[in-house]
Design a protein around this motif. Structure first.
Motif, mmCIF file in Angstrom:
data_model
loop_
_atom_site.group_PDB
_atom_site.id
_atom_site.type_symbol
_atom_site.label_atom_id
_atom_site.label_comp_id
_atom_site.label_asym_id
_atom_site.label_seq_id
_atom_site.Cartn_x
_atom_site.Cartn_y
_atom_site.Cartn_z
ATOM 1 N N SER A 24 0.833 -1.207 0.000
ATOM 2 C CA SER A 24 0.000 0.000 0.000
ATOM 3 C C SER A 24 0.863 1.251 0.000
ATOM 4 C CB SER A 24 -0.923 -0.004 1.222
ATOM 5 O OG SER A 24 -1.843 -1.063 1.130
ATOM 6 N N SER A 25 1.965 1.221 0.721
ATOM 7 C CA SER A 25 2.843 2.400 0.737
ATOM 8 C C SER A 25 3.499 2.614 -0.630
ATOM 9 C CB SER A 25 3.887 2.301 1.849
ATOM 10 O OG SER A 25 4.707 1.183 1.659
ATOM 11 N N ASP A 26 3.795 1.530 -1.352
ATOM 12 C CA ASP A 26 4.313 1.689 -2.717
ATOM 13 C C ASP A 26 3.288 2.378 -3.609
ATOM 14 O OD1 ASP A 26 6.790 0.513 -2.196
ATOM 15 O OD2 ASP A 26 6.143 -1.480 -2.853
ATOM 16 N N TRP A 27 2.033 1.979 -3.483
ATOM 17 C CA TRP A 27 0.983 2.611 -4.292
ATOM 18 C C TRP A 27 0.847 4.085 -3.938
ATOM 19 C CZ3 TRP A 27 -0.315 1.033 -8.719
ATOM 20 C CH2 TRP A 27 -0.268 -0.334 -9.012
ATOM 21 N N GLN A 28 0.941 4.379 -2.652
ATOM 22 C CA GLN A 28 0.872 5.770 -2.225
ATOM 23 C C GLN A 28 2.045 6.566 -2.802
ATOM 24 O OE1 GLN A 28 0.649 6.171 2.018
ATOM 25 N NE2 GLN A 28 -0.239 8.204 1.871
ATOM 26 N N GLN A 29 3.228 5.960 -2.799
ATOM 27 C CA GLN A 29 4.411 6.630 -3.351
ATOM 28 C C GLN A 29 4.263 6.863 -4.853
ATOM 29 O OE1 GLN A 29 7.145 7.795 -1.556
ATOM 30 N NE2 GLN A 29 7.518 8.828 -3.506
ATOM 31 N N LEU A 30 3.800 5.859 -5.587
ATOM 32 C CA LEU A 30 3.595 6.013 -7.025
ATOM 33 C C LEU A 30 2.598 7.134 -7.312
ATOM 34 C CD1 LEU A 30 3.455 2.279 -8.163
ATOM 35 C CD2 LEU A 30 5.190 3.963 -8.838
ATOM 36 N N GLN A 31 1.503 7.157 -6.574
ATOM 37 C CA GLN A 31 0.490 8.200 -6.759
ATOM 38 C C GLN A 31 1.096 9.572 -6.484
ATOM 39 O OE1 GLN A 31 -2.553 8.156 -7.996
ATOM 40 N NE2 GLN A 31 -3.025 10.272 -7.524
ATOM 41 N N GLN A 32 1.840 9.684 -5.405
ATOM 42 C CA GLN A 32 2.454 10.967 -5.041
ATOM 43 C C GLN A 32 3.485 11.408 -6.082
ATOM 44 O OE1 GLN A 32 1.204 12.707 -2.500
ATOM 45 N NE2 GLN A 32 2.459 14.387 -3.232
ATOM 46 N N ASP A 33 4.276 10.455 -6.575
ATOM 47 C CA ASP A 33 5.289 10.782 -7.576
ATOM 48 C C ASP A 33 4.679 11.383 -8.836
ATOM 49 O OD1 ASP A 33 7.282 9.850 -5.888
ATOM 50 O OD2 ASP A 33 7.598 7.975 -7.001
ATOM 51 N N LEU A 34 3.498 10.910 -9.212
ATOM 52 C CA LEU A 34 2.859 11.397 -10.438
ATOM 53 C C LEU A 34 1.989 12.632 -10.229
ATOM 54 C CD1 LEU A 34 1.858 8.108 -12.232
ATOM 55 C CD2 LEU A 34 3.698 9.679 -12.791
ATOM 56 N N LEU A 35 1.600 12.872 -8.995
ATOM 57 C CA LEU A 35 0.654 13.948 -8.735
ATOM 58 C C LEU A 35 1.184 15.312 -9.150
ATOM 59 C CD1 LEU A 35 -2.157 14.439 -7.649
ATOM 60 C CD2 LEU A 35 -1.163 14.725 -5.382
ATOM 61 N N SER A 36 2.420 15.626 -8.812
ATOM 62 C CA SER A 36 2.926 16.955 -9.162
ATOM 63 C C SER A 36 3.054 17.106 -10.681
ATOM 64 C CB SER A 36 4.257 17.242 -8.466
ATOM 65 O OG SER A 36 5.241 16.336 -8.896
ATOM 66 N N TRP A 37 3.516 16.064 -11.356
ATOM 67 C CA TRP A 37 3.590 16.073 -12.830
ATOM 68 C C TRP A 37 2.216 16.327 -13.432
ATOM 69 C CZ3 TRP A 37 5.574 15.965 -17.615
ATOM 70 C CH2 TRP A 37 4.908 15.252 -18.620
ATOM 71 N N GLU A 38 1.250 15.607 -12.949
ATOM 72 C CA GLU A 38 -0.103 15.755 -13.484
ATOM 73 C C GLU A 38 -0.658 17.143 -13.216
ATOM 74 O OE1 GLU A 38 -2.585 12.631 -11.981
ATOM 75 O OE2 GLU A 38 -2.104 11.393 -13.710
ATOM 76 N N GLN A 39 -0.483 17.639 -12.003
ATOM 77 C CA GLN A 39 -1.052 18.936 -11.654
ATOM 78 C C GLN A 39 -0.403 20.080 -12.429
ATOM 79 O OE1 GLN A 39 -0.648 18.846 -7.363
ATOM 80 N NE2 GLN A 39 -2.758 18.157 -7.129
#
Length: 154
Positions: A59-74
């Motif tokens: 679950s923490s890996d999924w959270q990290q992946l989501q966070q890593d992409l969030l700034s790029w997406e935003q």
């Protein structure tokens, strides 16, 4: 346990080709989750692909992946997607298709970012009944339950 980075380069090309096929089957659900809950479609497709290969991320890996992409997406992808959607009514079909092509290029850049973030992560080989699925873990980041999306449960 398998390190994603230990796969040969064709693994990564195969992964996204397989994800494209999954997307064709799950397009409506993927887009609804993207539009209604701001899920990253590429991460959802990765979760589906990993589940089909009996590989699990934490679950923490999924959270990290989501966070890593969030700034790029935003910063880039989400504003561009919004502009494309707003422009649809005023553009010729060929112009709109050009905008869509640029957005798809940006999506491929997101896939490359996912692969970079995925490389140091450890995948556990498990049987589906032993643990929560990747889809369940990813959806949980958005307070969603996988059983509410039966088409995603393979």
């Amino acid at each position: 346990m398998t390190l994603p980075g230990s796969f040969n380069p064709s693994f990564y090309q195969s992964l996204w080709q397989d994800c494209d096929a999954i997307y064709m089957q799950q397009q409506a659900t993927c887009l609804a989750l993207q539009d209604d809950h701001q899920l990253n479609v590429n991460l959802l497709l990765l979760a589906l692909w990993l589940d089909s290969h009996h590989q699990r991320l934490t679950s923490s890996d999924w959270q990290q992946l989501q966070q890593d992409l969030l700034s790029w997406e935003q910063r880039l992808l989400l504003p561009y997607r919004k502009l494309r959607r707003l422009s649809k009514a005023v553009l010729e079909q060929a112009e709109y298709q050009q905008m869509l092509d640029v957005e798809l290029m940006l999506e491929r850049k997101s896939q490359a970012k996912i692969l970079i973030a995925l490389k140091p992560m450890v995948l556990d080989e498990v049987y589906p009944a032993k643990t929560d699925s990747n889809v369940s873990r990813y959806l949980a980041l958005f307070n969603l339950k996988s059983q509410n999306y039966p088409s995603l449960n393979q």
